[in-house]
Design an enzyme around this catalytic site. Structure first.
Site, short mmCIF file in Angstrom:
data_model
loop_
_atom_site.label_atom_id
_atom_site.label_comp_id
_atom_site.label_asym_id
_atom_site.label_seq_id
_atom_site.Cartn_x
_atom_site.Cartn_y
_atom_site.Cartn_z
N ASP A 63 110.53 45.89 157.12
CA ASP A 63 110.41 46.48 155.78
C ASP A 63 109.39 47.62 155.75
OD1 ASP A 63 108.23 44.81 156.19
OD2 ASP A 63 108.85 43.34 154.70
N ASP A 132 105.40 33.05 147.98
CA ASP A 132 106.57 32.71 147.16
C ASP A 132 107.81 32.43 148.01
OD1 ASP A 132 107.21 35.24 148.07
OD2 ASP A 132 107.38 36.17 146.09
N HIS A 134 109.06 34.44 150.38
CA HIS A 134 109.84 35.59 150.85
C HIS A 134 109.72 35.77 152.36
CE1 HIS A 134 106.19 38.37 149.95
NE2 HIS A 134 106.26 38.24 151.25
N GLU A 139 112.55 38.77 148.02
CA GLU A 139 111.85 37.96 147.02
C GLU A 139 112.77 36.86 146.49
OE1 GLU A 139 108.83 38.23 146.97
OE2 GLU A 139 108.01 40.14 146.33
P1 PGA Z 1 100.68 37.81 155.26
O1 PGA Z 1 102.01 38.20 154.46
O2 PGA Z 1 101.08 37.74 156.70
O3 PGA Z 1 99.73 38.95 155.00
O4 PGA Z 1 100.22 36.51 154.72
C1 PGA Z 1 103.20 37.56 154.78
C2 PGA Z 1 104.32 38.10 153.92
O5 PGA Z 1 104.07 38.52 152.78
O6 PGA Z 1 105.47 38.11 154.39
#
Ligand code: PGA
Length: 256
Positions: A63, A132, A134, A139
């Site tokens: 992404d 959450d 994702h 999302e």
């Molecule tokens: P993080 O984010 O590795 O900074 O915890 C993970 C994500 O949002 O996919």
């Protein structure tokens, strides 16, 4: 799903690093799907230290933020070059990261999918997970068969990522992300999660129902997923004893 619970993020990461190193040694022209965020940082450090040969490796990132030029310090282009690519001998032409400055996002996304296909598909996809649930930036309520496309971040993710930007009003609202259907086509997947704030999402992913409200639960469909966790991220798993038992009793040929 294979659930690998280790005492620390370092130990869980080194399992993942060994699996990736084994792939790159067996298949020097492997295609990797890569993730950003704080979770894979240890992994990238470990892979750099292993001094693997990346000359023929191709990568596709999950992404990118819409509206951030590649040179912006919070773009995922900058993140990947800073934390991995500039430390290994990868060819620039083999690196693919969604273009957040694309003028025609829909066309760009179709072409990104076509490039993954023409590279032969992704051999191994690395994933983190949002609080959450994702994966990529898919999302909650993302279609379980979604493809690379434009998404709007939830307020939660927007807040979670403000720490990188200094303040929430600098975090873009839109992103380009591979879809859940795109991710499911990878031949092998490693999901990494560390810390207590990921425990709820991990329990829902591994032991909850398959549901778009927790997008990572779609991984239950995939035949080759390894979930590498530290003890805190595994805390809400009801069957942790079983996962430990499986790992402790792996036959020699299955060891990583
Ligand atoms: P993080 O984010 O590795 O900074 O915890 C993970 C994500 O949002 O996919």
């Amino acid at each position: 799903m294979e659930i690998i619970i280790q005492p620390s993020a370092e130990a869980a990461t080194s399992v993942a690093a060994r699996i990736i190193a084994k792939l790159l040694r067996a298949k020097p022209a492997a295609v990797l799907g890569l993730a950003t965020g704080s979770t894979p940082l240890l992994l990238y450090r470990g892979l750099i230290a292993m001094k693997l040969d990346w000359r023929k490796v191709t990568t596709f990132n999950l992404d990118e933020y819409v509206g951030l030029p590649p040179e912006h310090e919070q773009s995922y282009h900058s993140f990947m070059w800073e934390n991995l690519f500039r430390h290994v001998n990868i060819a620039k032409k083999n690196v693919h990261i969604p273009d957040g400055m694309s003028r025609n996002i829909a066309t760009f996304c179709t072409q990104y999918e076509a490039k993954i296909r023409s590279a032969g598909g992704i051999d191994l996809q690395v994933l983190g997970i949002g609080t959450d649930g994702h994966i990529g930036f898919n999302e909650p309520t993302s279609s379980l068969s979604s493809r690379t496309r434009l998404k709007t971040l939830t307020r939660q993710t927007h807040r979670d990522n403000a720490r990188f930007f200094g303040s929430a009003d600098k975090v873009p609202h839109h992103v380009i992300t591979m879809g859940l259907g795109t991710i499911l086509e990878a031949r092998e997947i490693i999901l990494l999660a560390f810390g207590a704030k990921k425990a709820r999402a991990i329990a829902a992913t591994v032991e909850g129902p398959l549901s778009a409200i927790n997008p990572a639960s779609v991984l239950q469909w995939h035949p080759q997923v390894k979930v590498c966790l530290d003890a805190a991220a595994a805390k809400k798993l009801k069957r942790a004893d079983y996962y430990h038992w499986v790992y402790a009793n792996k036959p020699d040929w299955q060891q990583y």
